[in-house]
Design an enzyme around this catalytic site. Structure first.
Site, short mmCIF file in Angstrom:
data_model
loop_
_atom_site.label_atom_id
_atom_site.label_comp_id
_atom_site.label_asym_id
_atom_site.label_seq_id
_atom_site.Cartn_x
_atom_site.Cartn_y
_atom_site.Cartn_z
N GLU A 167 1.57 -7.04 11.17
CA GLU A 167 1.11 -6.77 9.80
C GLU A 167 2.17 -6.06 8.97
O GLU A 167 2.11 -6.10 7.75
CB GLU A 167 -0.21 -6.00 9.80
N TYR A 170 -7.73 6.45 14.10
CA TYR A 170 -7.49 5.29 13.25
C TYR A 170 -8.74 4.41 13.18
O TYR A 170 -9.39 4.17 14.21
CB TYR A 170 -6.30 4.45 13.76
N GLU A 193 -8.21 -11.91 9.30
CA GLU A 193 -8.90 -10.64 9.09
C GLU A 193 -9.58 -10.64 7.71
O GLU A 193 -9.01 -11.09 6.73
CB GLU A 193 -7.89 -9.48 9.15
N ASP A 206 -7.55 -2.42 17.34
CA ASP A 206 -6.26 -2.11 16.72
C ASP A 206 -5.76 -0.76 17.23
O ASP A 206 -6.38 0.27 16.98
CB ASP A 206 -6.43 -2.08 15.19
N HIS A 232 -2.85 0.39 16.34
CA HIS A 232 -2.09 0.88 15.18
C HIS A 232 -0.81 1.61 15.57
O HIS A 232 -0.54 2.73 15.11
CB HIS A 232 -3.00 1.75 14.29
N ARG A 286 -13.85 -6.41 15.05
CA ARG A 286 -12.91 -5.38 15.51
C ARG A 286 -13.67 -4.09 15.73
O ARG A 286 -14.41 -3.65 14.85
CB ARG A 286 -11.82 -5.19 14.44
N ARG A 294 0.61 -11.64 12.92
CA ARG A 294 -0.23 -11.09 11.85
C ARG A 294 0.47 -10.93 10.51
O ARG A 294 -0.03 -10.25 9.62
CB ARG A 294 -0.79 -9.75 12.32
N TRP A 341 1.43 6.55 12.49
CA TRP A 341 0.05 6.49 12.03
C TRP A 341 -0.52 5.12 12.23
O TRP A 341 -0.17 4.12 12.33
CB TRP A 341 -0.09 6.86 10.54
N GLU A 357 -4.28 -5.20 19.16
CA GLU A 357 -3.34 -5.28 18.04
C GLU A 357 -2.37 -4.11 17.99
O GLU A 357 -2.75 -2.97 18.25
CB GLU A 357 -4.19 -5.32 16.76
N ASN A 400 0.82 -1.22 0.00
CA ASN A 400 0.00 0.00 0.00
C ASN A 400 0.85 1.27 0.00
O ASN A 400 1.68 1.47 0.90
CB ASN A 400 -0.90 -0.03 1.25
O1 KDG Z 1 -2.00 -0.67 4.39
C1 KDG Z 1 -2.14 -0.53 5.77
C2 KDG Z 1 -3.45 -1.12 6.22
O2 KDG Z 1 -3.57 -2.42 5.72
C3 KDG Z 1 -3.54 -1.15 7.71
O3 KDG Z 1 -3.57 0.16 8.19
C4 KDG Z 1 -4.80 -1.87 8.13
O4 KDG Z 1 -4.04 -1.98 10.39
C5 KDG Z 1 -4.70 -2.45 9.50
C6 KDG Z 1 -5.46 -3.66 9.77
O5 KDG Z 1 -5.36 -4.14 10.89
O6 KDG Z 1 -6.12 -4.15 8.88
MG MG Z 2 -3.77 -3.39 11.98
#
Ligand code: KDG
Ligand code: MG
Length: 403
Positions: free
Chosen positions: A263, A159, A340, A211, A213, A147, A284, A403, A237, A37
């Protein structure tokens, strides 16, 4: 059998995807996903300029050897761009192997360990009543795990918030990254209230996830985990960035809220300490960013030794090809936790005809030979790449944040 063509298709049916199509001299072909992304063209170039020419003439059945060749042979190991490119090749080669064997990939991995793969979706709302409405919407679709994200009083955004009227959550913006303000204090005060409201209204039947984040420091994350214990989350998460894996020791010492991380990981080395020291409960990493099925299988087996379970990233910014590949791995993995499933824009579902399906909270990859996802190239051509980027976050004083 030899590889004759390897072509990269970058398209934007709702959002950008990097797809690799590998063709052979026997007419069998495979599809892989290498989407990263906001950095899609870097992977596309890595594939087009550096990998595709090296694939021509190779035996596509030698998945392991090709993986090692691309990983060790580049000298520059790991990194999100390299590993997304290797992932795309690996997924396409498993697709080919399944087609040759006339078997779905999960059968090649050892067969199904379960009937279906439990998935979680994203409920979101600008405030608690809207988030509860969103929860009900997904629960009524049969989701067993949801979630929960929500707008924070005093902050213009947060977020996980959908733009508009409970539409799908899509953080990337066309053109330049959007800037968003972040207040850790407001967030920490508010989140327990959200989960209290959900549990009070709906009880404990549905699994709840959240999440963070990457936005907290370890001690703040420890405090949040502790304050959420009464609501018994399935997982919390990315409570803090995981570059320093030892940070999670501090969180772990203070809370029994289960933790999910990974992730943004792209290899087993990113999670080695987290897993070995049992600092997390769910890993993840995904097939698209962590070296495809070949490497994810290695991570899954390693994690199983420490009772860490798979909980793969599955946002709509990975293509339906990635979802297919993930579901084969999930259906096999003895240590699956959850997958997910954020859903896809309608156009993406049309561009990528797929055998996977959702039913009452569970998904299945289907029984088509290979991965079971194709690409309609003519349709894809109608959706050219559009530059789009994830937002950035700043603290209220302007300091750049995670972020
Ligand atoms: O590209 C970044 C997103 O996939 C991410 O921000 C999404 O944190 C995310 C999630 O848990 O799906
Ligand atoms: Mg995430």
């Amino acid at each position: 059998m030899k590889i004759t063509h390897a072509d990269v298709i970058v398209s934007c049916p709702g959002r950008n995807y990097v797809t690799l199509k590998i063709r052979t001299d026997e007419g069998v072909y495979g599809i892989g996903d290498g989407t990263l992304n906001g950095r899609e063209l870097a992977v596309a170039s890595y594939l087009k300029d550096h990998i595709c020419p090296l694939l021509i003439g190779r035996d596509p059945q030698k998945i392991e050897d090709i993986w090692q060749y691309l990983y060790k042979g580049a000298y520059w190991r790991r990194g999100p761009v390299t590993m997304a490119a290797i992932s795309a090749v690996d997924i396409a080669l498993w697709d080919i192997k399944g087609k040759i064997a006339n078997l779905p990939v999960y059968q090649l991995l050892g067969g199904a360990s379960r009937e279906g793969v439990m998935v979680y979706c994203h409920a979101t709302g600008s405030d608690i009543p809207a988030a509860l409405e969103s929860f009900e919407h997904y629960r009524d679709q049969g989701f067993k795990a949801i979630r929960m994200q929500c707008g924070i009083p005093g902050m213009s955004t947060s977020y996980g918030l959908a733009k508009g009227n409970n539409k799908a959550y899509e953080p990337a913006t066309k053109g330049k990254p959007e800037e968003q303000a972040w207040s850790t204090e407001k967030y920490l005060d508010f989140v327990p209230k959200l989960f209290e409201a959900v549990r009070e209204k709906y009880g404990f039947e549905t699994h709840l996830l959240h999440d963070v984040h990457h936005r907290l420091t370890p001690i703040e994350a420890a405090r949040l985990g502790k304050s959420l214990e009464p609501y018994r989350l399935f997982w919390l998460e990315d409570p803090t960035p995981a570059e320093n894996q030892a940070d999670f020791r501090l969180i772990r010492q203070h809370t029994v809220t289960p933790l999910a991380v990974g992730e943004v990981f792209n290899s087993i080395w990113d999670c080695k300490q987290l897993i070995e020291e049992q600092l997390i409960d769910y890993i993840r990493a995904t097939v698209t960013h962590a070296g495809g099925i070949t490497h994810m299988r290695r991570i899954a087996d390693f994690a199983a030794l420490y009772q860490v379970r798979l909980g793969s990233h599955g946002p709509s910014d990975l293509s339906p090809v990635s979802m297919g590949a993930a579901l084969h791995l999930d259906l096999w993995a003895p240590n699956l936790g959850i997958q997910e499933y954020m859903g896809y824009p309608e156009a993406a579902l049309e561009v990528f005809p797929h055998a996977w399906s959702f039913n009452q909270g569970y998904m299945h990859p289907g029984d088509v030979p290979g991965i079971g996802v194709d690409i309609d190239e003519k349709l894809a051509a109608k959706y050219p790449y559009e530059p789009a980027y994830l937002p950035i976050a700043r603290l209220e004083d302007g300091t750049l944040w995670n972020w």
